[in-house]
Design a protein around this motif. Structure first.
Motif, mmCIF file in Angstrom:
data_model
loop_
_atom_site.group_PDB
_atom_site.id
_atom_site.type_symbol
_atom_site.label_atom_id
_atom_site.label_comp_id
_atom_site.label_asym_id
_atom_site.label_seq_id
_atom_site.Cartn_x
_atom_site.Cartn_y
_atom_site.Cartn_z
ATOM 1 N N ALA A 209 18.863 -16.918 4.344
ATOM 2 C CA ALA A 209 17.626 -16.436 5.114
ATOM 3 C C ALA A 209 17.761 -16.343 6.458
ATOM 4 N N ASN A 213 13.538 -17.037 9.707
ATOM 5 C CA ASN A 213 12.973 -16.069 9.031
ATOM 6 C C ASN A 213 12.029 -16.887 8.003
ATOM 7 N N PRO A 291 13.340 -12.409 3.077
ATOM 8 C CA PRO A 291 14.552 -11.960 3.881
ATOM 9 C C PRO A 291 15.733 -11.920 2.809
ATOM 10 N N GLY A 294 14.639 -9.237 -0.277
ATOM 11 C CA GLY A 294 13.713 -8.021 -0.056
ATOM 12 C C GLY A 294 12.376 -8.268 -0.378
#
Length: 486
Positions: A209, A213, A291, A294
């Protein structure tokens, strides 16, 4: 295999066959140290349920620092309560149902024992089902051609699911059958092993990720002012309620400890330190799923199932299988083993009591419970309404009524007039306190319009109601004890 009455040559003088067997007997060898208690709490925390629970707190709309405050306050309360409830069992070397004879009477103790045992049976089945889901992921990774078995169902569960469930059922029974020393050895390494893999999973997610994030605030909204303060109170209460089951019968484990200092040290490392660390790792992983995959994923089994590296996915799945075996044994196998043995010590041994719970967990079809949130919450919340009152009664009796005195021999005596005989082996004061306190907790949990306000606090309501009512009803008992000790 039917249990047979134990030989009477080992029955101590004055002890009753109706109250004694070697599993319920006061321990002569108390050799557990602080690490064994630390490992017990690691096994209790490091589970699929613990993972989902920790993540849910961070999704309440609170800032990260607010959630951490709630975690520390809540787990601090649990630590204090664990120290309090551990002492009578550690002093007497006796398990939870035997210690219940102090307040409920030598035969009345079966009331709190059976209540705790039934709760454990329900959770044992659910946790076994969750662990089997992880096992199914592993099987399908290596044998995808078996996926057709997932389409064939019996009693609400696929044949593949039945295979996974019964495999987990057998593995847990195998560890349990070898006794408490085998359980101790299992949890001593299982907790740290889960930690190691959790850190590897966190490293994998962060690498995929990117650290920038990762956001520890998982909620879709941000609260402030009174709303935030109220959610902090709720979050704190949820922490205490989450641990209420294993907390009630913690004496089943503290009885093995060398001293209360070992218990307190193990509780410190196993509760505030361990729970806070595990929660942070959990939230980092959950946050990183957005991230990487999804979407936010709160279920660790689903997370490891989506990892594109087969070895990593299998390792993760086996980790949560191990974690669930750990919590299931310590929280939901040991407890009913002692509880059901207490009902009829002549015919039900500790092992037999545990197997009664294990077999019962199949017949409740836990997958159907788990797939029906309304049913599972109603069932478990109803049983849990009794935990708070039992806790309050036990603590008030030991600390305020009896001033921390225990006549260990009297716990196993069915002689009328004994210290814990009361009225035909039942203490009316405890029963009169339990019933209205449990009803009050049930009202808080299930009454429409009220449960939204008080449902999260039913454990506290029941605990304080049980404590206050027992203190009132037991006032004549305290006066009698004062004269006796004068």
């Amino acid at each position: 295999m039917p249990a047979t009455p134990r030989g009477r040559a080992d029955l101590p003088p004055g002890y009753s066959e109706r109250l004694y067997n070697e599993d319920l007997a006061p321990l002569k060898d108390q050799h557990w140290n602080w690490y064994n208690i630390f490992a017990f709490w690691m096994s209790d925390v490091h589970s699929v349920g613990g993972y989902v629970f920790a993540g849910s707190l961070f999704a309440l709309g609170l800032a990260s620092w607010q959630v951490l405050v709630c975690l520390l306050v809540g787990i601090g309360i649990v630590q204090v309560l664990a120290n309090l409830v551990a002492k009578p069992s550690q002093m007497a070397g006796a398990p939870y149902p035997v210690v219940c004879r102090l307040s409920f009477g030598v035969f009345g103790a079966n009331i709190p024992a059976v209540i705790r045992g039934l709760i454990a049976v329900a959770w044992y089945g659910i946790q076994t089902y969750l662990a089997s889901s992880a096992l199914v992921i592993v099987v399908l990774r290596f044998f995808p051609e078996l996926s057709y078995l997932a389409q064939i169902k019996f009693a609400g569960l696929s044949l593949l699911g039945w295979g996974g469930f019964m495999t987990m059922w057998f593995l847990q029974a195998l560890v349990f059958w070898h006794g408490m020393e085998a359980i101790k050895r299992f949890i001593d390494w299982a907790g740290p092993a889960v930690y190691a893999v959790m850190f590897l999973l966190m490293a994998y997610i962060v690498y995929k990720a990117g650290w920038y994030n990762i956001d520890l605030n998982l909620g879709s909204k941000t609260l402030s002012g009174f709303d935030a303060a109220w959610q902090m109170v709720i979050a704190t209460a949820l922490v205490v309620s989450y641990f209420s089951g294993p907390l009630l019968n913690f004496g089943d484990f503290s009885r093995y400890c060398r001293s209360m200092d070992d218990v307190k040290q193990g509780n410190f490392w196993g509760l505030p330190v361990n729970f806070l660390m595990f929660s942070i790792v959990t939230v980092v992983v959950i946050s990183g799923t957005l991230p990487v995959f999804g979407k936010i994923i709160h279920d660790p089994i689903e997370t490891v199932g989506l990892i594109d590296n087969t070895a990593a996915a299998v390792l993760g799945a086996f980790t949560f299988v191990t974690a669930t075996i750990g919590i299931n044994i310590v929280a939901n196998f040991v407890s009913p083993a002692f509880d059901f043995a207490n009902v009829n010590p002549q015919r039900i041994s500790w092992r037999m009591g545990g197997m009664i719970a294990a077999v019962g967990s199949i017949f409740i079809t836990p997958w159907n419970l788990f797939d029906s949130p309304a049913v599972i919450h109603y069932t478990l919340d109803t049983l849990a309404a009794f935990i708070g009152p039992l806790f309050g009664i036990l603590l008030v009796d030991f600390y305020l009524v009896r001033n921390q005195r225990i006549d260990v021999d009297a716990l196993y005596s069915a002689k009328p007039g004994g210290a814990y005989w009361y009225r035909k082996g039942f203490n009316p004061a405890a029963i009169k306190a339990l019933v209205p306190a449990a009803i009050l907790a049930l009202v808080c949990t299930h009454t429409p319009g009220l449960k939204e306000l008080t449902g999260h606090f039913s454990w506290f309501v029941g605990c304080f109601a049980g404590a206050l009512l027992y203190r009132y009803f037991a006032r004549s008992l305290k006066a009698a004890l004062a004269l006796l000790n004068a």
